[in-house]
Design an enzyme around this catalytic site. Structure first.
Site, short mmCIF file in Angstrom:
data_model
loop_
_atom_site.label_atom_id
_atom_site.label_comp_id
_atom_site.label_asym_id
_atom_site.label_seq_id
_atom_site.Cartn_x
_atom_site.Cartn_y
_atom_site.Cartn_z
N CYS A 100 -34.99 18.79 6.25
CA CYS A 100 -35.18 19.23 4.87
C CYS A 100 -36.63 19.65 4.68
O CYS A 100 -37.53 18.97 5.17
CB CYS A 100 -34.83 18.08 3.92
SG CYS A 100 -35.01 18.50 2.17
N HIS A 142 -25.68 19.45 1.46
CA HIS A 142 -27.11 19.08 1.48
C HIS A 142 -27.83 19.68 0.28
O HIS A 142 -28.56 18.98 -0.43
CB HIS A 142 -27.75 19.55 2.80
CG HIS A 142 -29.22 19.31 2.89
ND1 HIS A 142 -29.80 18.44 3.79
CD2 HIS A 142 -30.25 19.82 2.16
CE1 HIS A 142 -31.10 18.42 3.59
NE2 HIS A 142 -31.42 19.26 2.63
N GLU A 143 -27.63 20.99 0.06
CA GLU A 143 -28.37 21.65 -1.03
C GLU A 143 -27.93 21.14 -2.40
O GLU A 143 -28.77 20.93 -3.28
CB GLU A 143 -28.19 23.17 -0.94
CG GLU A 143 -28.79 23.81 0.30
CD GLU A 143 -30.20 23.38 0.59
OE1 GLU A 143 -30.99 23.17 -0.36
OE2 GLU A 143 -30.55 23.24 1.78
N HIS A 146 -29.44 17.96 -3.69
CA HIS A 146 -30.75 18.07 -4.35
C HIS A 146 -30.61 18.16 -5.87
O HIS A 146 -31.52 17.75 -6.60
CB HIS A 146 -31.51 19.31 -3.85
CG HIS A 146 -32.17 19.14 -2.51
ND1 HIS A 146 -33.20 18.27 -2.30
CD2 HIS A 146 -31.94 19.75 -1.32
CE1 HIS A 146 -33.60 18.34 -1.03
NE2 HIS A 146 -32.85 19.24 -0.41
#
Ligand code: NI
Length: 177
Positions: A100, A142-143, A146
């Protein structure tokens, strides 16, 4: 358009919940996406979420072409995804290595849903509805994490599988995303 500073783990702005975008196709939204694109490209990342540059909106970008850092990864089309909704298609989980831009120099082994449907909008308000698997599914999860204030180390099941990229993978081309 500008390359923006990417916040690193420890910054409280990475831990918030992002707000939905309410107006599409605005100069402000296009400017944000231009900055995110420039920033991701400058750092050779696979994805970037708006909170990583300090903007608490549900906006992510991702895409992987022929990247020497991921010789085995299938390519992922360059995508702008706003106000995403994710739905796992089944319970199957796959472990894979992630990095990341907010956790530079490190990698961890992270469990993700293998098959995923995701929906959302592009910057013009056009609907996106895709069913994906493998690396594409991993990148989206993953994104979008956030946007919930979740960084990948929080999802690692066995912390022995978390460490410095150059120690874990000696000789590999470096990278942080
Ligand atoms: Ni990230």
């Amino acid at each position: 358009m500008a390359v923006r500073a990417v916040l690193r783990m420890g910054d409280p702005l990475l831990l918030g919940t992002a707000a939905a975008v309410e107006k599409f196709d605005t100069p402000e939204l296009h400017a944000l996406l231009a900055d995110m694109h420039d920033t991701m490209q400058a750092l050779d990342g696979a994805g970037l979420a708006a909170p990583q540059i300090g903007i608490g909106l549900q906006v992510v970008i991702f895409g992987v072409g022929q990247n020497p850092r991921y010789p085995d990864a299938e390519s992922v089309p360059y995508t702008t995804l706003i106000n995403p909704a994710l739905m796992a298609l089944d319970e199957e989980i796959e472990e894979g290595w992630e990095g990341c831009l907010s956790v530079p120099g490190m990698r961890g082994l992270v469990p993700r849903y293998k098959r995923l449907r995701y929906r959302g909008f592009d910057q013009y308000g056009n609907a996106i509805d895709r069913t994906v698997g493998g690396f594409h599914s991993r990148v989206v999860q993953h994104e979008c994490d956030h946007l919930l204030g979740i960084l990948y180390p929080m999802r690692i099941r066995d912390m022995r599988n978390f460490g410095y990229t150059e120690v874990l993978f000696p000789g590999e081309v470096g990278g942080d995303e």
